[in-house]
Design a protein around this motif. Structure first.
Motif, PDB file in Angstrom:
ATOM      1  N   PHE A 128       9.375   3.270  -5.291  1.00 53.47           N
ATOM      2  CA  PHE A 128       8.620   3.729  -6.468  1.00 53.47           C
ATOM      3  C   PHE A 128       7.389   4.555  -6.125  1.00 53.47           C
ATOM      4  O   PHE A 128       6.675   4.989  -7.026  1.00 53.47           O
ATOM      5  CB  PHE A 128       8.261   2.569  -7.416  1.00 53.47           C
ATOM      6  N   ASN A 129       7.119   4.796  -4.837  1.00 56.83           N
ATOM      7  CA  ASN A 129       5.993   5.684  -4.486  1.00 56.83           C
ATOM      8  C   ASN A 129       6.228   7.083  -5.044  1.00 56.83           C
ATOM      9  O   ASN A 129       5.304   7.732  -5.546  1.00 56.83           O
ATOM     10  CB  ASN A 129       5.843   5.820  -2.959  1.00 56.83           C
ATOM     11  N   ALA A 130       7.475   7.568  -4.930  1.00 56.21           N
ATOM     12  CA  ALA A 130       7.770   8.938  -5.383  1.00 56.21           C
ATOM     13  C   ALA A 130       7.681   9.032  -6.902  1.00 56.21           C
ATOM     14  O   ALA A 130       7.216  10.043  -7.435  1.00 56.21           O
ATOM     15  CB  ALA A 130       9.159   9.363  -4.898  1.00 56.21           C
ATOM     16  N   LEU A 131       8.093   7.970  -7.590  1.00 60.51           N
ATOM     17  CA  LEU A 131       7.977   7.996  -9.056  1.00 60.51           C
ATOM     18  C   LEU A 131       6.501   8.016  -9.456  1.00 60.51           C
ATOM     19  O   LEU A 131       6.094   8.762 -10.357  1.00 60.51           O
ATOM     20  CB  LEU A 131       8.702   6.785  -9.664  1.00 60.51           C
ATOM     21  N   GLU A 132       5.692   7.203  -8.758  1.00 62.66           N
ATOM     22  CA  GLU A 132       4.250   7.208  -9.057  1.00 62.66           C
ATOM     23  C   GLU A 132       3.667   8.609  -8.829  1.00 62.66           C
ATOM     24  O   GLU A 132       2.871   9.106  -9.622  1.00 62.66           O
ATOM     25  CB  GLU A 132       3.523   6.192  -8.166  1.00 62.66           C
ATOM     26  N   LYS A 133       4.118   9.244  -7.747  1.00 69.44           N
ATOM     27  CA  LYS A 133       3.619  10.594  -7.432  1.00 69.44           C
ATOM     28  C   LYS A 133       4.075  11.590  -8.505  1.00 69.44           C
ATOM     29  O   LYS A 133       3.297  12.433  -8.957  1.00 69.44           O
ATOM     30  CB  LYS A 133       4.147  11.004  -6.046  1.00 69.44           C
ATOM     31  N   ALA A 134       5.343  11.469  -8.908  1.00 71.23           N
ATOM     32  CA  ALA A 134       5.873  12.381  -9.936  1.00 71.23           C
ATOM     33  C   ALA A 134       5.088  12.218 -11.239  1.00 71.23           C
ATOM     34  O   ALA A 134       4.743  13.198 -11.901  1.00 71.23           O
ATOM     35  CB  ALA A 134       7.356  12.111 -10.160  1.00 71.23           C
ATOM     36  N   LEU A 135       4.796  10.949 -11.591  1.00 70.97           N
ATOM     37  CA  LEU A 135       4.050  10.705 -12.831  1.00 70.97           C
ATOM     38  C   LEU A 135       2.629  11.267 -12.723  1.00 70.97           C
ATOM     39  O   LEU A 135       2.086  11.807 -13.685  1.00 70.97           O
ATOM     40  CB  LEU A 135       4.005   9.196 -13.127  1.00 70.97           C
ATOM     41  N   VAL A 320      10.203  14.420  -3.001  1.00 69.82           N
ATOM     42  CA  VAL A 320       8.919  14.318  -3.701  1.00 69.82           C
ATOM     43  C   VAL A 320       7.851  13.777  -2.749  1.00 69.82           C
ATOM     44  O   VAL A 320       6.721  14.277  -2.690  1.00 69.82           O
ATOM     45  CB  VAL A 320       9.067  13.413  -4.953  1.00 69.82           C
ATOM     46  N   ASN A 321       8.212  12.762  -1.962  1.00 73.09           N
ATOM     47  CA  ASN A 321       7.223  12.146  -1.051  1.00 73.09           C
ATOM     48  C   ASN A 321       6.815  13.065   0.083  1.00 73.09           C
ATOM     49  O   ASN A 321       5.636  13.159   0.420  1.00 73.09           O
ATOM     50  CB  ASN A 321       7.815  10.867  -0.418  1.00 73.09           C
TER      51      ASN A 321
END
Ligand SMILES: Cc1cc2nc3c(=O)[nH]c(=O)nc-3n(C[C@H](O)[C@H](O)[C@H](O)COP(=O)(O)O)c2cc1C
Ligand code: SF4
Length: 516
Positions: A128-135, A320-321
């Motif tokens: 979920f690091n990449a989702l947090e970054k995307a958000l 994304v990461n």
């Protein structure tokens, strides 16, 4: 007394060769001998030929034992396997197995490593690091990264993912969808399954990122019905993510809503074609739609829809990461990044090999796969599923690259590599291609529906020695018609395997063993 962590995969291939029984026996033996163990059911690393591949954690290293049977377990305990003791099943630490370490694991890096249904383990491994970054960074940053990566669809057609996503992002609509194609119908393929069973939360994260990028609030996974264990694992993972606020309304307080519905397919090959899949998702018979409109403009329930394969989506979090440029540095020419090749058929070391584009077929089959299981010479290799061309032994040095394959009348498809030794009857394989098309055709267009049936008949006449030359010409003409006049790649690509047999193995029509 300390607790020893023991890993036994809960993955379809491993389970099919006894992983559940091994896990049960380990639990029993641990109890009987008073050894404290924590059994972890991980995903598979993809070295299918070593399954069940059991690992025991000793001083931070994970020691691998291969092809373990339940009957081996008491003996392994007696040999002090919980301390990594010597035994005929003992291999080496998992991170020293050449088959695994000589890969470029970008998409599958968590498979085997983590406990698939532990949110805690997932978070510990960047989950979920990449989702947090995307958000945090917003849709434009995600679209830029995916475009810069050069990622192309891994379902078969190789369409650039960045262009597809941007098209949906720029289409005005209050409702958009992400449809994950997990129908995985190609022969010799299992990468979608391996990823979904080994890293299900990763797929959920990937779909949510796609949702952020294009402005979709709902996703669907279209899963083939032949994957019951995957269904169980994905269902639990979806619930875990929902319970922890990673799916649903206002994800982690971000104001972004996204949820996923899991849908079981009905066992039809053509339902993997994206528009037939959308029909099936809508509850209708899986028939191919005319294009345009493209699904990106009018897809599921007529709304703009991203349709992507499991592996395509699964490649996104690291893009994304780490940035799209990092991904684009791998591979060759316009084939950027990695592909999860799946070695199957008559091969000694079958399994999944994630490797940068540009590796040759020979390197995969001989280097990783160890040649044929029978020990006989390779006669043919079918790449890209049932619609893929058969390569001859002389073509094994072809680099795996979308364009290099197109140049020889072949395709990479979903990366399935099926090996045949020199006992294979290639005339029967050509017949099988036509027969498969006749059985699986959705029936919407004539060249595919009728052409495939006529194709079987023509091949049967050639095998029977009935006017072979005239029927050869007829088959060539039929292949041209099917290729150019079919509505979708089902009828349009069935000529690929047939033509490749005519080109490389024409003598097999004279020696073929019968009419199937
Ligand atoms: C007959 C046929 C079967 C297909 N089966 C699958 C499949 O099982 N899985 C898949 O991802 N794509 C399959 N495709 C390709 C899809 O139509 C589509 O290109 C893909 O899902 C798009 O996702 P991608 O861009 O991520 O590859 C199939 C295509 C055809 C013509
Ligand atoms: S090519 Fe075959 S599967 Fe595709 S639309 Fe035509 S009949 Fe249907």
């Amino acid at each position: 007394m300390s607790v020893t962590r023991i890993y036994v995969p809960r993955e379809t291939a491993a389970v099919s060769v006894g992983a559940d029984e091994v896990a049960l026996q380990i639990a029993r033996e641990a109890k009987r001998t008073g050894v404290r163990v924590q059994l972890i059911r991980n995903g598979s690393w993809g070295a299918s030929w070593l399954e069940p591949l059991v690992e025991v954690e000793v001083d931070g290293a994970r020691i691998a034992y291969g092809n373990v049977t339940a009957a081996d377990v008491p003996d392994m305990f007696a040999a002090n396997f919980v301390q990594g003791g010597e035994h005929e099943r003992r291999l080496c630490p998992i991170n020293e197995i050449p088959y695994l370490i000589n890969q470029d694991r970008w998409t599958f890096w968590r498979c085997g490593l983590v406990e698939p249904l532990s949110l805690e383990d997932f978070r510990k491994h960047q989950g979920f690091n990449a989702l947090e970054k995307a958000l945090a960074d917003g849709p434009e940053a995600v679209l830029d990264a995916v475009t810069a990566s050069g990622l192309r669809g891994r379902g078969g057609a190789g369409f650039p993912t960045g262009i597809k996503w941007r098209t949906v992002a720029e289409t005005e609509s209050p409702q958009k969808y992400i449809a994950c194609n997990a129908d995985e119908g190609d022969s010799g393929t299992f990468s979608d399954r391996l990823l979904m069973e080994g890293d299900p939360l990763g797929l959920i994260e990937s779909m949510a990122i796609a949702g952020v990028a294009v402005g979709a609030s709902k996703g669907y996974i279209y899963l083939r019905s032949e994957y019951p264990l995957t269904h169980t694992i994905l269902s639990r993972a979806l619930q875990l993510a929902r319970d922890a606020g990673w799916l649903g309304e206002n994800i982690q307080g971000s104001g972004f809503d996204f949820d996923i519905e899991l849908h079981l397919g009905a066992g039809s090959y053509v339902c993997g074609e994206e528009t037939a899949m959308l029909e099936s998702l809508e509850g209708k018979r899986g028939i191919v739609r005319y294009k345009p409109p493209l699904p990106a403009h009018a897809g599921l329930f007529g709304k703009p829809t991203v349709v992507n394969n499991v592996v395509t989506l699964g490649s996104v979090p690291n893009i994304v990461n780490l940035g799209g440029e990092r991904y684009a540095q791998m591979g060759v020419n316009r084939s950027k990044g990695t592909l999860a090749f799946q070695l199957a058929g008559n091969i000694k070391r079958g399994g999944l090999v994630e490797k940068s584009f540009g590796v040759t077929v020979r390197e995969l089959i001989e280097g990783y796969g160890g040649g044929t299981a029978s020990g006989l010479p390779v006669k043919a290799v079918q790449i890209g599923g049932p619609l893929g061309a058969y390569l001859s032994a002389e073509q094994l040095d072809t680099p795996l690259d979308y364009e290099a394959f197109a140049d020889i009348g072949a395709m990479l498809g979903h990366g399935g590599i099926v090996v045949f030794d020199d006992t294979a009857d290639m005339a029967q394989q050509a017949r099988f291609a036509m027969e498969f098309c006749a059985i699986e055709s959705c029936g919407k267009c004539t060249p595919c529906r009728i052409g495939s049936t006529r194709g079987v008949e023509v091949i049967d006449r050639m095998i029977a020695g009935d006017n072979r030359e005239a029927n050869y010409d007829l088959l060539v003409e039929l292949c041209d018609t099917m290729e150019h006049a079919s509505l979708c790649a089902m009828g349009g690509m069935t000529p690929y395997p047939v033509r490749s047999v005519l080109k490389h193995f024409a003598e097999d029509f004279a020696t073929s063993g019968g009419n199937g």
